[in-house]
Write a protein that holds these residues in place. Structure first.
Motif, PDB file in Angstrom:
ATOM      1  N   ARG A 123      40.535  36.015  29.445  1.00 24.23           N
ATOM      2  CA  ARG A 123      39.148  36.027  29.910  1.00 24.23           C
ATOM      3  C   ARG A 123      38.150  35.354  28.956  1.00 24.23           C
ATOM      4  NH1 ARG A 123      39.700  39.141  34.204  1.00 24.23           N
ATOM      5  NH2 ARG A 123      41.301  40.727  33.981  1.00 24.23           N
ATOM      6  N   PRO A 124      38.326  35.466  27.621  1.00 21.39           N
ATOM      7  CA  PRO A 124      37.253  34.970  26.747  1.00 21.39           C
ATOM      8  C   PRO A 124      36.774  33.546  27.055  1.00 21.39           C
ATOM      9  CG  PRO A 124      38.737  36.299  25.460  1.00 21.39           C
ATOM     10  CD  PRO A 124      39.355  36.188  26.838  1.00 21.39           C
ATOM     11  N   ILE A 164      47.496  48.591  43.034  1.00 20.30           N
ATOM     12  CA  ILE A 164      48.131  49.914  43.150  1.00 20.30           C
ATOM     13  C   ILE A 164      47.058  50.860  43.688  1.00 20.30           C
ATOM     14  CG2 ILE A 164      49.213  51.841  41.937  1.00 20.30           C
ATOM     15  CD1 ILE A 164      51.018  49.402  41.937  1.00 20.30           C
ATOM     16  N   THR A 223      46.888  49.926  32.255  1.00 16.39           N
ATOM     17  CA  THR A 223      46.113  48.904  31.524  1.00 16.39           C
ATOM     18  C   THR A 223      45.149  48.288  32.531  1.00 16.39           C
ATOM     19  OG1 THR A 223      47.901  47.327  31.951  1.00 16.39           O
ATOM     20  CG2 THR A 223      47.900  48.410  29.803  1.00 16.39           C
ATOM     21  N   ALA A 254      38.439  46.980  32.857  1.00 15.15           N
ATOM     22  CA  ALA A 254      37.067  47.389  33.174  1.00 15.15           C
ATOM     23  C   ALA A 254      36.518  46.424  34.206  1.00 15.15           C
ATOM     24  CB  ALA A 254      36.215  47.357  31.910  1.00 15.15           C
ATOM     25  N   LEU A 290      30.426  38.312  36.167  1.00 15.56           N
ATOM     26  CA  LEU A 290      31.534  37.550  35.579  1.00 15.56           C
ATOM     27  C   LEU A 290      32.545  38.479  34.925  1.00 15.56           C
ATOM     28  CD1 LEU A 290      33.036  35.052  34.652  1.00 15.56           C
ATOM     29  CD2 LEU A 290      31.380  34.782  32.798  1.00 15.56           C
ATOM     30  N   ASP A 312      40.742  47.997  27.590  1.00 17.38           N
ATOM     31  CA  ASP A 312      39.354  48.326  27.931  1.00 17.38           C
ATOM     32  C   ASP A 312      39.207  49.649  28.687  1.00 17.38           C
ATOM     33  OD1 ASP A 312      38.740  45.830  26.874  1.00 17.38           O
ATOM     34  OD2 ASP A 312      37.536  45.183  28.592  1.00 17.38           O
ATOM     35  N   SER A 335      37.589  44.517  23.625  1.00 14.03           N
ATOM     36  CA  SER A 335      37.901  43.295  22.887  1.00 14.03           C
ATOM     37  C   SER A 335      39.374  42.968  23.035  1.00 14.03           C
ATOM     38  CB  SER A 335      37.557  43.452  21.403  1.00 14.03           C
ATOM     39  OG  SER A 335      38.539  44.226  20.757  1.00 14.03           O
ATOM     40  N   TRP A 366      34.985  38.610  18.442  1.00 12.54           N
ATOM     41  CA  TRP A 366      34.233  37.377  18.216  1.00 12.54           C
ATOM     42  C   TRP A 366      33.433  37.028  19.468  1.00 12.54           C
ATOM     43  CZ3 TRP A 366      38.825  37.189  20.664  1.00 12.54           C
ATOM     44  CH2 TRP A 366      38.990  36.246  21.653  1.00 12.54           C
ATOM     45  N   SER A 367      32.399  36.230  19.274  1.00 13.41           N
ATOM     46  CA  SER A 367      31.644  35.682  20.407  1.00 13.41           C
ATOM     47  C   SER A 367      31.208  34.274  20.036  1.00 13.41           C
ATOM     48  CB  SER A 367      30.399  36.545  20.689  1.00 13.41           C
ATOM     49  OG  SER A 367      29.568  35.902  21.650  1.00 13.41           O
TER      50      SER A 367
HETATM   51  C1  LIG Z   1      33.845  36.469  30.398  1.00 13.20           C
HETATM   52  C2  LIG Z   1      34.455  37.307  29.327  1.00 13.20           C
HETATM   53  C3  LIG Z   1      34.422  36.872  28.004  1.00 13.20           C
HETATM   54  C4  LIG Z   1      34.985  37.655  27.001  1.00 13.20           C
HETATM   55  N1  LIG Z   1      34.927  37.206  25.710  1.00 13.20           N
HETATM   56  C5  LIG Z   1      35.517  37.927  24.732  1.00 13.20           C
HETATM   57  C6  LIG Z   1      35.510  37.458  23.389  1.00 13.20           C
HETATM   58  O1  LIG Z   1      34.945  36.419  23.077  1.00 13.20           O
HETATM   59  N2  LIG Z   1      36.145  38.208  22.452  1.00 13.20           N
HETATM   60  C7  LIG Z   1      36.801  39.376  22.762  1.00 13.20           C
HETATM   61  O2  LIG Z   1      37.388  40.016  21.881  1.00 13.20           O
HETATM   62  N3  LIG Z   1      36.787  39.850  24.031  1.00 13.20           N
HETATM   63  C8  LIG Z   1      36.170  39.157  25.009  1.00 13.20           C
HETATM   64  N4  LIG Z   1      36.169  39.633  26.297  1.00 13.20           N
HETATM   65  C9  LIG Z   1      36.753  40.956  26.569  1.00 13.20           C
HETATM   66  C10 LIG Z   1      38.243  40.864  26.784  1.00 13.20           C
HETATM   67  O3  LIG Z   1      38.537  39.862  27.716  1.00 13.20           O
HETATM   68  C11 LIG Z   1      38.734  42.222  27.247  1.00 13.20           C
HETATM   69  O4  LIG Z   1      38.504  43.147  26.211  1.00 13.20           O
HETATM   70  C12 LIG Z   1      40.210  42.187  27.600  1.00 13.20           C
HETATM   71  O5  LIG Z   1      40.432  41.344  28.697  1.00 13.20           O
HETATM   72  C13 LIG Z   1      40.705  43.588  27.930  1.00 13.20           C
HETATM   73  O6  LIG Z   1      41.998  43.488  28.395  1.00 13.20           O
HETATM   74  P1  LIG Z   1      42.617  44.627  29.334  1.00 13.20           P
HETATM   75  O7  LIG Z   1      44.002  44.169  29.644  1.00 13.20           O
HETATM   76  O8  LIG Z   1      42.399  45.952  28.733  1.00 13.20           O
HETATM   77  O9  LIG Z   1      41.712  44.633  30.647  1.00 13.20           O
HETATM   78  P2  LIG Z   1      41.401  43.510  31.703  1.00 13.20           P
HETATM   79  O10 LIG Z   1      41.428  42.167  31.091  1.00 13.20           O
HETATM   80  O11 LIG Z   1      40.171  43.962  32.426  1.00 13.20           O
HETATM   81  O12 LIG Z   1      42.625  43.596  32.709  1.00 13.20           O
HETATM   82  C14 LIG Z   1      42.870  44.672  33.570  1.00 13.20           C
HETATM   83  C15 LIG Z   1      43.567  44.135  34.791  1.00 13.20           C
HETATM   84  O13 LIG Z   1      44.016  45.221  35.599  1.00 13.20           O
HETATM   85  C16 LIG Z   1      43.772  44.926  36.945  1.00 13.20           C
HETATM   86  N5  LIG Z   1      43.776  46.187  37.695  1.00 13.20           N
HETATM   87  C17 LIG Z   1      42.914  47.227  37.559  1.00 13.20           C
HETATM   88  N6  LIG Z   1      43.228  48.223  38.419  1.00 13.20           N
HETATM   89  C18 LIG Z   1      44.328  47.812  39.099  1.00 13.20           C
HETATM   90  C19 LIG Z   1      45.135  48.388  40.133  1.00 13.20           C
HETATM   91  N7  LIG Z   1      44.864  49.607  40.625  1.00 13.20           N
HETATM   92  N8  LIG Z   1      46.179  47.672  40.615  1.00 13.20           N
HETATM   93  C20 LIG Z   1      46.457  46.458  40.122  1.00 13.20           C
HETATM   94  N9  LIG Z   1      45.737  45.855  39.142  1.00 13.20           N
HETATM   95  C21 LIG Z   1      44.686  46.522  38.638  1.00 13.20           C
HETATM   96  C22 LIG Z   1      42.428  44.205  36.872  1.00 13.20           C
HETATM   97  O14 LIG Z   1      42.145  43.468  38.027  1.00 13.20           O
HETATM   98  C23 LIG Z   1      42.647  43.308  35.662  1.00 13.20           C
HETATM   99  O15 LIG Z   1      43.262  42.097  36.023  1.00 13.20           O
HETATM  100  C24 LIG Z   1      35.596  38.883  27.331  1.00 13.20           C
HETATM  101  C25 LIG Z   1      35.620  39.335  28.653  1.00 13.20           C
HETATM  102  C26 LIG Z   1      35.048  38.561  29.642  1.00 13.20           C
HETATM  103  C27 LIG Z   1      35.065  39.042  31.061  1.00 13.20           C
END
Ligand SMILES: Cc1cc2nc3c(=O)[nH]c(=O)nc-3n(C[C@H](O)[C@H](O)[C@H](O)COP(=O)(O)OP(=O)(O)OC[C@H]3O[C@@H](n4cnc5c(N)ncnc54)[C@H](O)[C@@H]3O)c2cc1C
Length: 423
Positions: free
Chosen positions: A47-48, A85, A114, A117, A135, A283, A303, A332-333
């Motif tokens: 995503r970043p 799910i 996992t 958010a 976004l 998250d 993050s 980071w940002s």
């Molecule tokens: C635009 C943007 C820029 C960012 N920039 C930075 C940065 O510069 N530096 C940094 O450290 N972090 C950054 N982040 C934050 C970072 O991307 C998140 O902290 C990270 O993606 C978290 O990962 P995760 O796997 O916990 O959750 P997510 O990436 O939110 O993934 C969770 C996934 O689970 C799926 N899901 C949820 N419920 C279900 C279900 N019931 N069935 C099936 N699938 C499901 C969701 O659709 C999603 O695809 C940014 C985020 C965004 C949106």
């Protein structure tokens, strides 16, 4: 239809944390089936870059992918994309069965959440007009990029990291940008007043209008958004509006499973939920963080680093190995040519030291509590960042009176702990 087999590990959420969890299980020698389910219709991606290089047009969606289909095949990880799910049934004997929105049934022996958010929604007249965007996903970013291609003006609601990154990327594309922030300063929830003030000046220097203490009354437009109306009657023209006012953890499945939730899925330092056979990471999870010093308060971090590290811990826990989350948080940002790197958690700081001159766009703010270094914001100062991150990891500190001395590299001012670190 039934997918997978009963001794599978089911990972719900196919993004940073979910993919890392699957990868770590394989690294730890797990040879049981792994099913990774994600509701987005894409292979897992990062995503970043969405708010940075992708929106400013420097990379395409192909560059977002972080594991190829071949990698998943080689590691025998079954990825189900575009499947939500909807419900999970637990069996009294352990394991259970998940059901997707399309009716697919997935039996599992072990479960990991996992789920990440999603954007916090804004409730205002006009918020549903075409041209108003949030976004979080690659599809969101593609829709924003398509609109930015012809837009002359963007209004960003929310002066946090996502909002400011999108503002900077749109500005690079020549779009007129206004950021509306409800608070008296930018990124006020996360950074010091010095860093907030720096961002205000730096973005204004780059031609972005910033309105602090903004009170928004409504969004104007009939077929599509045309402007944002403040409560004093001012209307700011907008061909596109980006709402970036934070995220909320996706806890619906955890709630349905009867797990403890409190501002996130509550986990211990081994990423175990209140049902010790289910882990959660990333998250969506809130955990006692050793770097929120003192009483280890519960912290939910958003993050990449946190998602990866918690996923590794969760995988070890599923393997029955001792695991404990003990890593210095960092983030980071990138906004235009400004790289911010944050090490540690600044919550509860009682003093700061400014190292360098914000006007030069190269400086750091070091945060202290009771005289101890707890965190730093480093703007275009990677060496300061590395010094602080490494010092915090060893329980070391930098005396506040030495920290401001630019003639000495920060790592030379680090004082090692006299007693073993509690962290
Ligand atoms: C635009 C943007 C820029 C960012 N920039 C930075 C940065 O510069 N530096 C940094 O450290 N972090 C950054 N982040 C934050 C970072 O991307 C998140 O902290 C990270 O993606 C978290 O990962 P995760 O796997 O916990 O959750 P997510 O990436 O939110 O993934 C969770 C996934 O689970 C799926 N899901 C949820 N419920 C279900 C279900 N019931 N069935 C099936 N699938 C499901 C969701 O659709 C999603 O695809 C940014 C985020 C965004 C949106």
């Amino acid at each position: 239809m039934t997918t997978g087999i009963a001794d599978a590990t089911l990972i719900i959420g196919a993004s940073q944390a979910g993919v890392q969890l699957a990868a770590t299980l394989r690294e730890l020698g797990d040879d049981r089936p792994i099913v990774l389910v994600g509701d987005e219709p894409h292979a897992p991606y990062q995503r970043p870059p969405l708010s940075k290089a992708y929106l400013s047009g420097e990379i395409t969606s192909d560059d977002l992918v972080f594991r190829t289909p071949e990698w998943f095949a080689q590691h025998h990880i079954e990825v189900l994309a575009g499947e939500t799910i909807a419900a999970v049934d637990r069996h009294a004997t352990g394991g259970g069965e998940a059901v997707t929105g399309s009716g697919r049934r997935i039996p599992f022996a072990r479960l990991a959440l996992t789920t990440g958010a999603e954007p916090r929604r804004l409730d205002l007249p006009g918020i549903d007009l075409p041209g108003v965007h949030y976004l979080r996903t690659a599809d969101d970013a593609a829709a924003i990029a398509a609109r930015l291609a012809t837009a002359r003006s963007l209004v960003v609601i929310g002066g946090g990291f996502i909002g400011l990154e999108v503002a900077a990327s749109a500005r690079k594309r020549g779009v007129a940008v206004t950021v509306l922030e409800a608070a008296p300063r930018l990124v006020g929830r996360v950074v010091s007043e010095q860093t907030s003030a720096f961002y205000l000046d730096a973005h204004r220097r780059r031609g972005i209008d910033v309105v602090l203490d903004a009170r928004i009354a409504s969004l104007d437009g009939t077929d599509a958004v045309t402007g944002v109306r403040l409560d004093d009657g001012t209307v700011i023209a907008a061909d596109i509006v980006l709402v970036g006012i934070g995220v909320v953890p996706r806890i619906d499945l955890a709630t349905q499973l009867g797990l403890q939730v409190d501002g996130g899925i509550v986990v211990d330092s081994a990423c175990r939920t209140s049902d010790p056979s289910i882990v959660a990471a990333g998250d969506c999870a809130i955990m006692p963080n050793p770097y929120a010093r003192g009483s280890m308060p519960m912290v939910r971090l958003e993050s990449v680093h946190n998602a990866l590290e918690q996923a590794k811990v969760a995988a070890a826990t599923l393997m029955g190995q001792p695991a404990d989350y003990r890593t210095v948080p960092w983030f980071w940002s990138d906004q235009a040519d400004i790289k911010l790197q944050i090490a540690g958690l600044s919550t509860g700081y009682d003093a700061t030291v400014l190292r360098g001159d914000p006007e030069s766009e190269k400086f750091s703010v070091l945060y202290y509590r009771d005289g101890e270094l707890i965190a730093a914001d480093c703007i275009n100062q990677p060496l300061d960042f590395m010094a602080v991150r490494s010092a915090l990891g060893r329980g070391a500190t930098v005396p506040a009176d030495a920290a401001a001395d630019l003639s000495t590299p920060l790592k030379k001012s680090v004082v090692e702990p006299t007693a073993p670190s509690l962290v």
